[in-house]
Design a protein around this motif. Structure first.
Motif, PDB file in Angstrom:
ATOM      1  N   ALA A  60       0.727  -1.192   0.017  1.00 13.38           N
ATOM      2  CA  ALA A  60       0.067  -0.020   0.043  1.00 13.38           C
ATOM      3  C   ALA A  60       0.935   1.256  -0.162  1.00 13.38           C
ATOM      4  N   VAL A  61       1.881   1.274   0.940  1.00 19.92           N
ATOM      5  CA  VAL A  61       2.615   2.484   0.936  1.00 19.92           C
ATOM      6  C   VAL A  61       3.675   2.830  -0.224  1.00 19.92           C
ATOM      7  N   GLN A  62       3.749   2.136  -1.193  1.00 22.54           N
ATOM      8  CA  GLN A  62       4.721   2.231  -2.105  1.00 22.54           C
ATOM      9  C   GLN A  62       3.988   2.046  -3.577  1.00 22.54           C
ATOM     10  N   ARG A  63       2.551   2.102  -3.587  1.00 18.85           N
ATOM     11  CA  ARG A  63       2.156   1.886  -4.578  1.00 18.85           C
ATOM     12  C   ARG A  63       2.056   3.461  -5.532  1.00 18.85           C
ATOM     13  N   PRO A  64       1.801   3.254  -6.897  1.00 23.18           N
ATOM     14  CA  PRO A  64       1.921   4.608  -7.570  1.00 23.18           C
ATOM     15  C   PRO A  64       0.900   5.566  -7.296  1.00 23.18           C
ATOM     16  N   CYS A  65       0.919   6.951  -7.399  1.00 20.10           N
ATOM     17  CA  CYS A  65      -0.207   7.812  -7.292  1.00 20.10           C
ATOM     18  C   CYS A  65      -1.127   7.772  -8.320  1.00 20.10           C
ATOM     19  N   LYS A  66      -0.722   7.545  -9.601  1.00 16.59           N
ATOM     20  CA  LYS A  66      -1.529   7.197 -10.430  1.00 16.59           C
ATOM     21  C   LYS A  66      -1.101   6.116 -11.221  1.00 16.59           C
ATOM     22  N   ALA A  67      -2.263   5.585 -12.049  1.00 18.48           N
ATOM     23  CA  ALA A  67      -1.776   4.448 -13.064  1.00 18.48           C
ATOM     24  C   ALA A  67      -0.576   4.408 -13.763  1.00 18.48           C
ATOM     25  N   VAL A  68       0.058   3.338 -13.951  1.00 18.67           N
ATOM     26  CA  VAL A  68       1.362   3.468 -14.805  1.00 18.67           C
ATOM     27  C   VAL A  68       1.156   2.735 -15.914  1.00 18.67           C
ATOM     28  N   THR A  69       1.569   3.454 -17.141  1.00 13.73           N
ATOM     29  CA  THR A  69       1.416   2.745 -18.626  1.00 13.73           C
ATOM     30  C   THR A  69       2.553   1.970 -18.779  1.00 13.73           C
ATOM     31  N   VAL A  70       2.470   0.958 -19.208  1.00 14.03           N
ATOM     32  CA  VAL A  70       3.405  -0.284 -19.655  1.00 14.03           C
ATOM     33  C   VAL A  70       2.733  -0.644 -21.064  1.00 14.03           C
ATOM     34  N   LYS A  71       3.856  -1.405 -21.903  1.00 12.16           N
ATOM     35  CA  LYS A  71       3.818  -1.878 -23.055  1.00 12.16           C
ATOM     36  C   LYS A  71       3.669  -3.460 -22.874  1.00 12.16           C
ATOM     37  N   PHE A  72       2.730  -4.096 -23.769  1.00 10.79           N
ATOM     38  CA  PHE A  72       2.282  -5.405 -23.669  1.00 10.79           C
ATOM     39  C   PHE A  72       2.415  -6.203 -24.986  1.00 10.79           C
ATOM     40  N   ALA A  73       3.573  -6.806 -25.302  1.00  5.65           N
ATOM     41  CA  ALA A  73       3.730  -7.488 -26.760  1.00  5.65           C
ATOM     42  C   ALA A  73       3.391  -8.926 -26.516  1.00  5.65           C
ATOM     43  N   ARG A  74       3.105  -9.358 -27.623  1.00  6.92           N
ATOM     44  CA  ARG A  74       2.679 -10.739 -27.820  1.00  6.92           C
ATOM     45  C   ARG A  74       3.266 -11.435 -29.176  1.00  6.92           C
ATOM     46  N   TYR A  75       3.708 -12.524 -29.082  1.00  9.43           N
ATOM     47  CA  TYR A  75       4.288 -13.142 -30.472  1.00  9.43           C
ATOM     48  C   TYR A  75       4.024 -14.665 -30.370  1.00  9.43           C
ATOM     49  N   TRP A  76       3.579 -15.106 -31.616  1.00 11.59           N
ATOM     50  CA  TRP A  76       3.663 -16.660 -31.670  1.00 11.59           C
ATOM     51  C   TRP A  76       4.897 -17.251 -31.548  1.00 11.59           C
ATOM     52  N   VAL A  77       5.294 -18.372 -31.263  1.00 13.52           N
ATOM     53  CA  VAL A  77       6.252 -19.049 -31.449  1.00 13.52           C
ATOM     54  C   VAL A  77       5.982 -20.249 -32.216  1.00 13.52           C
ATOM     55  N   GLU A  78       6.337 -19.992 -33.409  1.00 13.64           N
ATOM     56  CA  GLU A  78       6.056 -21.201 -34.745  1.00 13.64           C
ATOM     57  C   GLU A  78       7.301 -22.190 -34.832  1.00 13.64           C
ATOM     58  N   VAL A  79       6.775 -23.405 -34.485  1.00 16.28           N
ATOM     59  CA  VAL A  79       7.867 -24.445 -34.526  1.00 16.28           C
ATOM     60  C   VAL A  79       7.887 -25.358 -35.708  1.00 16.28           C
ATOM     61  N   GLU A  80       9.063 -25.715 -36.043  1.00 18.35           N
ATOM     62  CA  GLU A  80       9.064 -26.537 -37.237  1.00 18.35           C
ATOM     63  C   GLU A  80      10.281 -27.592 -36.973  1.00 18.35           C
ATOM     64  N   LYS A  81       9.894 -28.790 -37.581  1.00 16.44           N
ATOM     65  CA  LYS A  81      11.045 -29.720 -37.386  1.00 16.44           C
ATOM     66  C   LYS A  81      11.779 -29.892 -38.487  1.00 16.44           C
ATOM     67  N   THR A  82      13.225 -29.686 -38.193  1.00 18.43           N
ATOM     68  CA  THR A  82      14.022 -29.605 -39.139  1.00 18.43           C
ATOM     69  C   THR A  82      14.987 -30.916 -39.511  1.00 18.43           C
ATOM     70  N   ARG A  83      14.691 -32.092 -38.630  1.00 11.60           N
ATOM     71  CA  ARG A  83      15.407 -33.326 -38.702  1.00 11.60           C
ATOM     72  C   ARG A  83      14.525 -34.320 -37.897  1.00 11.60           C
ATOM     73  N   GLU A  84      14.504 -35.387 -38.647  1.00  9.60           N
ATOM     74  CA  GLU A  84      13.813 -36.599 -38.213  1.00  9.60           C
ATOM     75  C   GLU A  84      14.496 -37.294 -37.206  1.00  9.60           C
ATOM     76  N   GLU A  85      13.635 -38.025 -36.525  1.00  7.81           N
ATOM     77  CA  GLU A  85      14.432 -38.892 -35.369  1.00  7.81           C
ATOM     78  C   GLU A  85      14.962 -40.202 -35.929  1.00  7.81           C
ATOM     79  N   THR A  86      16.119 -40.547 -35.631  1.00 11.19           N
ATOM     80  CA  THR A  86      16.667 -41.810 -36.231  1.00 11.19           C
ATOM     81  C   THR A  86      17.096 -42.570 -35.108  1.00 11.19           C
ATOM     82  N   ALA A  87      17.623 -43.847 -35.142  1.00 14.81           N
ATOM     83  CA  ALA A  87      18.003 -44.571 -34.193  1.00 14.81           C
ATOM     84  C   ALA A  87      19.149 -44.272 -33.313  1.00 14.81           C
ATOM     85  N   VAL A  88      19.932 -43.168 -33.967  1.00 15.75           N
ATOM     86  CA  VAL A  88      21.059 -42.792 -33.164  1.00 15.75           C
ATOM     87  C   VAL A  88      20.798 -41.202 -32.961  1.00 15.75           C
ATOM     88  N   THR A  89      20.027 -40.259 -33.485  1.00 15.40           N
ATOM     89  CA  THR A  89      19.973 -39.109 -33.307  1.00 15.40           C
ATOM     90  C   THR A  89      18.365 -38.733 -32.910  1.00 15.40           C
TER      91      THR A  89
END
Length: 226
Positions: free
Chosen positions: A107-136
């Motif tokens: 309570a004693v440290q809250r801002p006197c007025k609302a604080v403006t911040v930025k909110f960014a959102r991103y998709w994390v697009e996943v792609e397979k670049t190598r198939e699984e094998t018996a050794v990898t």
């Protein structure tokens, strides 16, 4: 004749005593006099020592922090160090979780007025670049696709900032949400070491940048079919 003269003085003395008010049977006029209104007006009752006089109550002044005029660095430090009202050790008053951006500062440290911040959102697009094998094992890579960047206000009262819940993940797609102040964050500063598999819940991650306050990563639900 001598006996008559002796009786007269005795009767005179009795009459004088009756007039002067020395009789015990009748009150005098002085004893029954009523005080005049002017005399009552000067009377002030003394306080009862058994009843304490209540002291005047004083309302404690509301304390708050003036954030207007703060630079990016000062505002970032203030919001990062803002303690939570929960009182838990190192708990923060501004947090980002699966419900969105939450504001619950001390309570004693809250801002006197609302604080403006930025909110960014991103998709994390996943792609397979190598198939699984018996050794990898199979290999996957990802890149970021911007969803939106908006300015939102947090505070000064407690509560969740509307419309700040991170996007949910899906097959081959997760999301990253970042809260910051100042200049927009280049994609080159976004993390490229995210865990793409076996993540079961949204997790906080580190994002480079002077004004970054918090970041949350939601992993893809499955990458097997990518």
């Amino acid at each position: 004749m001598g006996s008559v003269r002796a009786l007269i003085p005795a009767m005179a003395v009795a009459a004088l005593l009756s007039v002067s008010g020395c009789s015990d049977d009748k009150p005098t006029a002085r004893a029954t006099r009523t005080a005049s209104p002017s005399e009552l007006a000067h009377y002030t009752a003394a306080p009862d020592p058994a009843t304490p006089t209540p002291s005047p109550t004083k309302t404690a002044p509301t304390e708050c922090v003036k954030t207007s005029g703060m630079g990016v660095g000062e505002l970032t430090d203030y919001l990062k160090e803002l303690p939570s009202s929960s009182g838990a050790y190192q708990s923060r008053g501004l947090t980002l979780d699966s419900s969105g951006l939450n504001f619950t500062p001390e309570a004693v440290q809250r801002p006197c007025k609302a604080v403006t911040v930025k909110f960014a959102r991103y998709w994390v697009e996943v792609e397979k670049t190598r198939e699984e094998t018996a050794v990898t094992p199979a290999r996957y890579e990802y890149h970021y696709a911007p969803i939106s960047v908006v300015s939102v206000k947090a505070g000064p009262q407690d509560g969740r900032v509307p419309d700040t819940a991170p996007p949910g993940g899906s097959d081959c797609q997760g999301s990253l949400s970042v809260v910051y102040v100042g200049e927009d964050i280049p994609q080159s500063r976004l993390p490229f070491d995210l865990e793409l598999t076996y993540a079961t819940a949204p997790a906080p991650v580190e994002v480079a940048g002077d004004g970054v306050l918090a970041a949350l990563y939601v992993s893809p639900m499955s990458v097997v079919s990518c």
